[in-house]
Scaffold this motif. Sequence first.
Motif, short mmCIF file in Angstrom:
data_model
loop_
_atom_site.label_atom_id
_atom_site.label_comp_id
_atom_site.label_asym_id
_atom_site.label_seq_id
_atom_site.Cartn_x
_atom_site.Cartn_y
_atom_site.Cartn_z
N UNK A 195 44.02 39.60 48.24
CA UNK A 195 44.80 39.31 47.02
C UNK A 195 43.90 38.81 45.91
N UNK A 196 42.94 37.94 46.25
CA UNK A 196 42.01 37.43 45.25
C UNK A 196 41.22 38.59 44.63
N UNK A 197 40.74 39.48 45.46
CA UNK A 197 39.98 40.64 44.98
C UNK A 197 40.84 41.57 44.13
N UNK A 198 42.08 41.75 44.55
CA UNK A 198 43.00 42.61 43.81
C UNK A 198 43.23 42.07 42.40
N UNK A 199 43.52 40.78 42.31
CA UNK A 199 43.79 40.17 41.01
C UNK A 199 42.53 40.15 40.12
N UNK A 200 41.37 40.05 40.76
CA UNK A 200 40.12 40.02 40.00
C UNK A 200 39.67 41.42 39.58
N UNK A 201 40.31 42.45 40.11
CA UNK A 201 39.96 43.82 39.76
C UNK A 201 38.70 44.32 40.46
N UNK A 202 38.39 43.75 41.61
CA UNK A 202 37.17 44.16 42.31
C UNK A 202 37.43 45.13 43.46
N UNK A 221 52.87 43.91 30.14
CA UNK A 221 51.52 43.35 30.13
C UNK A 221 50.52 44.36 30.69
N UNK A 222 49.28 44.17 30.31
CA UNK A 222 48.18 44.99 30.84
C UNK A 222 47.89 44.52 32.27
N UNK A 223 47.64 45.43 33.21
CA UNK A 223 47.34 45.01 34.58
C UNK A 223 46.11 44.10 34.63
N UNK A 224 46.17 43.08 35.48
CA UNK A 224 45.05 42.14 35.58
C UNK A 224 43.80 42.80 36.11
N UNK A 225 43.96 43.85 36.88
CA UNK A 225 42.83 44.54 37.50
C UNK A 225 42.24 45.62 36.59
N UNK A 226 42.86 45.84 35.45
CA UNK A 226 42.47 46.95 34.58
C UNK A 226 41.19 46.64 33.84
N UNK A 227 40.21 47.47 34.07
CA UNK A 227 38.94 47.38 33.35
C UNK A 227 38.58 48.79 32.94
N UNK A 228 38.74 49.07 31.68
CA UNK A 228 38.52 50.44 31.21
C UNK A 228 37.06 50.83 31.16
#
Length: 173
Positions: A60-67, A156-163
């Motif tokens: 869960x921590x990794x998911x929220x951090x986008x890793x 909202x934009x997804x927390x894991x989203x990194x374009x």
Amino acid sequence: MRTALDLLYKLCGYLAAICLAGIGALIMAQIIGRFFGLLVPSANEIAGFLMAASSFLALAYSFRAGTHIRVNLFLLRLSPASRRYVDILCLVAGTVLMGYFAWYTWVLVQDSIRYKEVSDGLVPVPLAIPQAAMFAGILVLAIAFVDELVSVLRGNKPSYDDEADLVLPSEGH
């Protein structure tokens, strides 16, 4: 609610780190024990349990951090509206899958308790203990999926989203 959920995700991340430190401590104990002719009973088995606990608790921590590993090759080429739709679809699928996995992992833990299953090593570790860590990690990941789905549905934009894609940058970057 946001603070409590973020605290839960961080707590799981810290527990995962503690499990990794436990593996390191077991390895050090084995190395030092060899110098003095001492055996650390079931060290390899317990290290395996700690590795599994660490892996699941960090989800869960990794998911929220986008890793988590995501394939952006396709997503970066979509329009924002299409991308939002695909994100929602993936979050719904993830929520359903993690809910399913959490349920059946809970059943596994209950069976291990009911049948008093223990590991085969020198130290008979009740299997419900590492299975409970696995269940906790999957359950918190299911909660994170629901949390993220509700957030995205609210616009909202997804927390894991990194374009930013280092290999194939999108045209706008």
